[in-house]
Write a protein that holds these residues in place. Sequence first.
Motif, PDB file in Angstrom:
ATOM      1  N   SER A   1      -2.070   4.409   2.743  1.00  0.00           N
ATOM      2  CA  SER A   1      -0.675   4.203   2.361  1.00  0.00           C
ATOM      3  C   SER A   1      -0.026   3.084   3.168  1.00  0.00           C
ATOM      4  O   SER A   1       0.628   2.194   2.605  1.00  0.00           O
ATOM      5  CB  SER A   1       0.107   5.506   2.547  1.00  0.00           C
ATOM      6  OG  SER A   1      -0.378   6.518   1.702  1.00  0.00           O
ATOM      7  N   LEU A   2      -0.206   3.115   4.484  1.00  0.00           N
ATOM      8  CA  LEU A   2       0.425   2.097   5.324  1.00  0.00           C
ATOM      9  C   LEU A   2      -0.127   0.711   5.032  1.00  0.00           C
ATOM     10  O   LEU A   2       0.633  -0.265   4.947  1.00  0.00           O
ATOM     11  CB  LEU A   2       0.226   2.429   6.799  1.00  0.00           C
ATOM     12  CG  LEU A   2       0.959   3.667   7.341  1.00  0.00           C
ATOM     13  CD1 LEU A   2       0.596   3.895   8.807  1.00  0.00           C
ATOM     14  CD2 LEU A   2       2.477   3.522   7.202  1.00  0.00           C
ATOM     15  N   ARG A   3      -1.428   0.610   4.842  1.00  0.00           N
ATOM     16  CA  ARG A   3      -2.062  -0.701   4.662  1.00  0.00           C
ATOM     17  C   ARG A   3      -2.104  -1.139   3.200  1.00  0.00           C
ATOM     18  O   ARG A   3      -2.709  -2.151   2.866  1.00  0.00           O
ATOM     19  CB  ARG A   3      -3.475  -0.687   5.253  1.00  0.00           C
ATOM     20  CG  ARG A   3      -3.521  -0.383   6.757  1.00  0.00           C
ATOM     21  CD  ARG A   3      -2.726  -1.364   7.599  1.00  0.00           C
ATOM     22  NE  ARG A   3      -3.307  -2.687   7.567  1.00  0.00           N
ATOM     23  CZ  ARG A   3      -4.167  -3.139   8.496  1.00  0.00           C
ATOM     24  NH1 ARG A   3      -4.520  -2.374   9.507  1.00  0.00           N
ATOM     25  NH2 ARG A   3      -4.665  -4.346   8.391  1.00  0.00           N
ATOM     26  N   ASN A   4      -1.457  -0.352   2.324  1.00  0.00           N
ATOM     27  CA  ASN A   4      -1.296  -0.719   0.909  1.00  0.00           C
ATOM     28  C   ASN A   4      -2.621  -0.836   0.165  1.00  0.00           C
ATOM     29  O   ASN A   4      -2.797  -1.718  -0.691  1.00  0.00           O
ATOM     30  CB  ASN A   4      -0.504  -2.023   0.770  1.00  0.00           C
ATOM     31  CG  ASN A   4      -0.047  -2.267  -0.666  1.00  0.00           C
ATOM     32  OD1 ASN A   4       0.320  -1.327  -1.372  1.00  0.00           O
ATOM     33  ND2 ASN A   4      -0.086  -3.509  -1.108  1.00  0.00           N
TER      34      ASN A   4
ATOM     35  N   ARG B   1      -3.225 -10.531  -2.927  1.00  0.00           N
ATOM     36  CA  ARG B   1      -1.950 -10.018  -2.419  1.00  0.00           C
ATOM     37  C   ARG B   1      -1.923 -10.047  -0.889  1.00  0.00           C
ATOM     38  O   ARG B   1      -1.916  -9.015  -0.221  1.00  0.00           O
ATOM     39  CB  ARG B   1      -1.695  -8.609  -2.946  1.00  0.00           C
ATOM     40  CG  ARG B   1      -1.610  -8.566  -4.465  1.00  0.00           C
ATOM     41  CD  ARG B   1      -1.264  -7.189  -4.988  1.00  0.00           C
ATOM     42  NE  ARG B   1      -1.159  -7.183  -6.440  1.00  0.00           N
ATOM     43  CZ  ARG B   1      -0.774  -6.124  -7.167  1.00  0.00           C
ATOM     44  NH1 ARG B   1      -0.472  -4.981  -6.574  1.00  0.00           N
ATOM     45  NH2 ARG B   1      -0.708  -6.219  -8.493  1.00  0.00           N
ATOM     46  N   SER B   2      -1.902 -11.245  -0.345  1.00  0.00           N
ATOM     47  CA  SER B   2      -1.872 -11.376   1.109  1.00  0.00           C
ATOM     48  C   SER B   2      -0.468 -11.104   1.634  1.00  0.00           C
ATOM     49  O   SER B   2       0.494 -10.995   0.876  1.00  0.00           O
ATOM     50  CB  SER B   2      -2.337 -12.773   1.517  1.00  0.00           C
ATOM     51  OG  SER B   2      -1.472 -13.747   0.968  1.00  0.00           O
TER      52      SER B   2
ATOM     53  N   TYR C   1       1.540  -6.175   6.471  1.00  0.00           N
ATOM     54  CA  TYR C   1       1.677  -4.781   6.048  1.00  0.00           C
ATOM     55  C   TYR C   1       1.782  -3.878   7.278  1.00  0.00           C
ATOM     56  O   TYR C   1       1.333  -4.254   8.375  1.00  0.00           O
ATOM     57  CB  TYR C   1       0.476  -4.363   5.190  1.00  0.00           C
ATOM     58  CG  TYR C   1       0.389  -5.110   3.876  1.00  0.00           C
ATOM     59  CD1 TYR C   1       1.083  -4.649   2.755  1.00  0.00           C
ATOM     60  CD2 TYR C   1      -0.348  -6.284   3.756  1.00  0.00           C
ATOM     61  CE1 TYR C   1       1.027  -5.338   1.552  1.00  0.00           C
ATOM     62  CE2 TYR C   1      -0.408  -6.979   2.560  1.00  0.00           C
ATOM     63  CZ  TYR C   1       0.285  -6.502   1.462  1.00  0.00           C
ATOM     64  OH  TYR C   1       0.235  -7.182   0.269  1.00  0.00           O
ATOM     65  N   PRO C   2       2.366  -2.706   7.122  1.00  0.00           N
ATOM     66  CA  PRO C   2       2.498  -1.800   8.270  1.00  0.00           C
ATOM     67  C   PRO C   2       1.131  -1.370   8.804  1.00  0.00           C
ATOM     68  O   PRO C   2       0.170  -1.209   8.055  1.00  0.00           O
ATOM     69  CB  PRO C   2       3.252  -0.593   7.690  1.00  0.00           C
ATOM     70  CG  PRO C   2       3.902  -1.092   6.446  1.00  0.00           C
ATOM     71  CD  PRO C   2       2.988  -2.152   5.909  1.00  0.00           C
TER      72      PRO C   2
END
Length: 316
Positions: A115-118, A132-133, A136-137
């Motif tokens: 979830s955090l790293r998409n 999609r660079s 991200y969290p």
Amino acid sequence: MTTDVWLPFPADEIEGLPGASDAGLNYRYWDGGPEFPADPADCVFYAVPYMKGTEIAVRPLPGMTSLSVVQTLTAGIDHVEPGLKFLAPGVRLCNARGVHEASTAELALTLILASLRNIPGFVEGQRKEEWRSGFYPALADKSVLIVGYGSIGSAIEDRLAPFECARVARVARSARATERGPVHPLADLLSLLPEADVVVVSTPLTDTSRGLVNAAFLARMKDGALLVNVARGPVVDTKALLAELESGRITAALDVTDPEPLPAGHPLWHAPGVLISPHVGGSTSAFLPRAKRLLAAQLTRYAAGEPLDNLVLTTQ
């Protein structure tokens, strides 16, 4: 004398079971099929079929008049509780502590990182051939709150240890001290929520925890926080969660839902910022060897007249 033991796996597939002739036990295989393997009245030890739901788990209980032990293969006991009223006093109910910690904690960490790293966004991007660079969290430097600090909650913290979290806070029914730090009581929960970037719910489903993650709980979570539920679906108020997800204020990763299975067309499937796995926290390759070891150990104790492990309650 009744000596039947109902097992959800064939006895010859469970290494270390007491010998049937030596222990005076008759092993019967029943994994929830329409026909019982023998007269339920002769069953003294009932190992509940795994992940077959309440209706199947409870079905033989009214006829189990000689029952001494109910052994679940789940950490939670909510699926057998409706059948306890059929049992005589003195029946011991044991859970599967030690079976699911590794798998469930592994999935909790997977859901957090995905979830955090998409990761879902990258999968979608790969499908669409989009690069999609961006930034991200990360889990590093995040504050994590574990709600439900039993053996699974503790195992989740074990797996968080290498990830350089800024802080891990723990909440359980009552306060206690651990080597890692204090466990806060439920009374402190609302005051701890605003400090957490990630809130992991791993509490059993009880009358106290049902609907625990309600509108008030969610409102106390900080903007941008992630809710992870590896407990039971009804611990979370689905309507309240949907409202927060649709506002975009928080995100969620759910291994369990209410209702479950989540039906086609349910708005939770397509709510923004949600990642859903189909209740697979415990159903991995790690399950069978641990479940079989538990059954062998418990039945060895039972045959020897020794106290059983993982005793949750004794019927009154």
